[in-house]
Design a protein around this motif. Sequence first.
Motif, PDB file in Angstrom:
ATOM      1  N   LYS A  65      24.291 -12.129  15.751  1.00 46.24           N
ATOM      2  CA  LYS A  65      24.737 -13.513  15.741  1.00 46.24           C
ATOM      3  C   LYS A  65      25.756 -13.855  16.908  1.00 46.24           C
ATOM      4  CE  LYS A  65      26.710 -12.959  11.637  1.00 46.24           C
ATOM      5  NZ  LYS A  65      26.137 -11.818  10.880  1.00 46.24           N
ATOM      6  N   GLU A  66      26.123 -12.597  17.308  1.00 46.45           N
ATOM      7  CA  GLU A  66      27.123 -13.039  18.432  1.00 46.45           C
ATOM      8  C   GLU A  66      26.566 -13.247  19.794  1.00 46.45           C
ATOM      9  OE1 GLU A  66      28.924  -9.157  20.610  1.00 46.45           O
ATOM     10  OE2 GLU A  66      28.561  -8.378  18.430  1.00 46.45           O
ATOM     11  N   LEU A  67      25.260 -13.220  20.034  1.00 46.10           N
ATOM     12  CA  LEU A  67      24.710 -13.679  21.338  1.00 46.10           C
ATOM     13  C   LEU A  67      24.861 -14.933  21.702  1.00 46.10           C
ATOM     14  CD1 LEU A  67      20.986 -11.977  20.905  1.00 46.10           C
ATOM     15  CD2 LEU A  67      23.183 -10.808  21.566  1.00 46.10           C
ATOM     16  N   ALA A  68      25.015 -15.873  20.637  1.00 50.72           N
ATOM     17  CA  ALA A  68      25.325 -17.455  21.030  1.00 50.72           C
ATOM     18  C   ALA A  68      26.596 -17.484  21.646  1.00 50.72           C
ATOM     19  CB  ALA A  68      25.088 -18.082  19.691  1.00 50.72           C
ATOM     20  N   ASN A  69      27.313 -16.555  21.833  1.00 50.62           N
ATOM     21  CA  ASN A  69      29.031 -16.616  22.504  1.00 50.62           C
ATOM     22  C   ASN A  69      28.856 -16.291  23.937  1.00 50.62           C
ATOM     23  OD1 ASN A  69      29.801 -16.959  19.770  1.00 50.62           O
ATOM     24  ND2 ASN A  69      30.159 -14.774  19.536  1.00 50.62           N
ATOM     25  N   TYR A  70      27.582 -16.036  24.344  1.00 58.15           N
ATOM     26  CA  TYR A  70      27.840 -15.770  25.799  1.00 58.15           C
ATOM     27  C   TYR A  70      27.005 -16.557  26.510  1.00 58.15           C
ATOM     28  CZ  TYR A  70      29.334 -11.122  23.878  1.00 58.15           C
ATOM     29  OH  TYR A  70      30.329 -10.086  23.300  1.00 58.15           O
ATOM     30  N   ASP A  71      27.541 -16.732  28.226  1.00 56.12           N
ATOM     31  CA  ASP A  71      26.665 -17.544  28.866  1.00 56.12           C
ATOM     32  C   ASP A  71      25.347 -16.731  29.407  1.00 56.12           C
ATOM     33  OD1 ASP A  71      28.501 -19.611  29.007  1.00 56.12           O
ATOM     34  OD2 ASP A  71      29.892 -18.091  30.038  1.00 56.12           O
ATOM     35  N   ALA A  72      25.610 -15.423  29.474  1.00 56.88           N
ATOM     36  CA  ALA A  72      24.309 -14.706  29.926  1.00 56.88           C
ATOM     37  C   ALA A  72      24.211 -13.407  29.234  1.00 56.88           C
ATOM     38  CB  ALA A  72      24.425 -14.375  31.482  1.00 56.88           C
ATOM     39  N   ILE A  73      22.817 -13.056  29.118  1.00 57.94           N
ATOM     40  CA  ILE A  73      22.569 -11.772  28.041  1.00 57.94           C
ATOM     41  C   ILE A  73      21.656 -11.102  28.949  1.00 57.94           C
ATOM     42  CG2 ILE A  73      21.737 -10.941  25.905  1.00 57.94           C
ATOM     43  CD1 ILE A  73      22.458 -13.744  24.822  1.00 57.94           C
ATOM     44  N   VAL A  74      22.041  -9.623  29.166  1.00 56.18           N
ATOM     45  CA  VAL A  74      21.110  -8.528  30.036  1.00 56.18           C
ATOM     46  C   VAL A  74      20.732  -7.616  28.794  1.00 56.18           C
ATOM     47  CG1 VAL A  74      21.041  -7.450  32.193  1.00 56.18           C
ATOM     48  CG2 VAL A  74      22.686  -9.357  32.003  1.00 56.18           C
ATOM     49  N   LEU A  75      19.655  -7.533  28.876  1.00 58.68           N
ATOM     50  CA  LEU A  75      18.853  -6.778  27.905  1.00 58.68           C
ATOM     51  C   LEU A  75      18.239  -5.369  28.666  1.00 58.68           C
ATOM     52  CD1 LEU A  75      16.963  -8.940  25.546  1.00 58.68           C
ATOM     53  CD2 LEU A  75      19.202  -8.034  25.205  1.00 58.68           C
ATOM     54  N   GLY A  76      18.595  -4.198  27.847  1.00 61.38           N
ATOM     55  CA  GLY A  76      18.176  -2.898  28.792  1.00 61.38           C
ATOM     56  C   GLY A  76      17.779  -1.841  27.521  1.00 61.38           C
ATOM     57  N   THR A  77      16.412  -1.583  27.803  1.00 55.78           N
ATOM     58  CA  THR A  77      15.814  -0.499  26.859  1.00 55.78           C
ATOM     59  C   THR A  77      14.895   0.498  27.755  1.00 55.78           C
ATOM     60  OG1 THR A  77      14.802  -0.097  24.648  1.00 55.78           O
ATOM     61  CG2 THR A  77      13.995  -1.751  26.067  1.00 55.78           C
ATOM     62  N   GLY A  78      14.644   1.550  27.387  1.00 55.43           N
ATOM     63  CA  GLY A  78      13.771   2.247  27.666  1.00 55.43           C
ATOM     64  C   GLY A  78      12.430   1.861  27.601  1.00 55.43           C
ATOM     65  N   THR A  79      11.281   2.483  28.480  1.00 53.68           N
ATOM     66  CA  THR A  79       9.828   1.787  28.105  1.00 53.68           C
ATOM     67  C   THR A  79       9.439   2.848  26.930  1.00 53.68           C
ATOM     68  OG1 THR A  79       7.639   1.508  29.095  1.00 53.68           O
ATOM     69  CG2 THR A  79       9.041   3.345  29.882  1.00 53.68           C
ATOM     70  N   ARG A  80       8.447   2.173  26.091  1.00 50.92           N
ATOM     71  CA  ARG A  80       7.970   2.983  25.022  1.00 50.92           C
ATOM     72  C   ARG A  80       6.297   2.778  25.197  1.00 50.92           C
ATOM     73  NH1 ARG A  80      12.010   4.830  25.034  1.00 50.92           N
ATOM     74  NH2 ARG A  80      13.511   5.385  23.477  1.00 50.92           N
ATOM     75  N   PHE A  81       5.601   3.181  26.182  1.00 54.83           N
ATOM     76  CA  PHE A  81       4.132   3.161  26.185  1.00 54.83           C
ATOM     77  C   PHE A  81       3.999   1.652  26.947  1.00 54.83           C
ATOM     78  CE2 PHE A  81       4.289   6.244  22.768  1.00 54.83           C
ATOM     79  CZ  PHE A  81       3.575   7.230  23.518  1.00 54.83           C
ATOM     80  N   GLY A  82       4.918   1.284  27.819  1.00 58.03           N
ATOM     81  CA  GLY A  82       4.706  -0.058  28.393  1.00 58.03           C
ATOM     82  C   GLY A  82       5.407  -1.300  27.626  1.00 58.03           C
TER      83      GLY A  82
END
Length: 201
Positions: A65-82
């Motif tokens: 729910k807190e994502l709406a509070n930001y002007d920018a969101i940067v997502l990061g995660t490891g790859t899992r078979f692409g």
Amino acid sequence: MSTQILVLYYSAYGHIETMAYAIAEGAKQTGANVQVKRVPETVPQEVAKQNGFKLNQVAPIADPKELANYDAIVLGTGTRFGRISTQMANFLDRTGGLWAKGSLIGKVGAVFTCSGTQHAGQELTNLCLITNLLHYGMVIVGCPFSFHGLSKIDEVTGGTPYGASTIAGPDNSRPVSQNEIEGGEFFGNHIAQITNKLTRF
């Protein structure tokens, strides 16, 4: 008010965590207010311990729910078979309410990733993350070739125009390289600059 940026990540072995803080550092250089948070672990703790997961990460757990509070969101995660990790996918699957309300439309989105080897789906994983951001209606920011580290051929290194990246090594023992750290900082700075321009209007 200063630009509000969230760097939200999932990191099993600490490489994405390191990149998250590098991106945050670059964004902070512009005067942005940056929060680094992570998505919940879905693997049972005993299994995570047995497999050498990095369990002492200090970043707080985010709430969708807190994502709406930001002007920018940067997502990061490891790859899992692409593809993206189950942990990140589980978190994003809980954002249907935000999508339905259009809460993220017009906000800046960017991504970063990590793989075990140099040719292991980094760009595809970044594109998979970007697909989520496009469904939200976000404005995508990539990593331009003005970061000269993207063009390095004298060493094995991460880095893509779709978003920053690093390489963990087949046994996850390779540390994040200096070029990858610099790429993360450049990327974070670039994201914040674009966000600053957009939020002035």
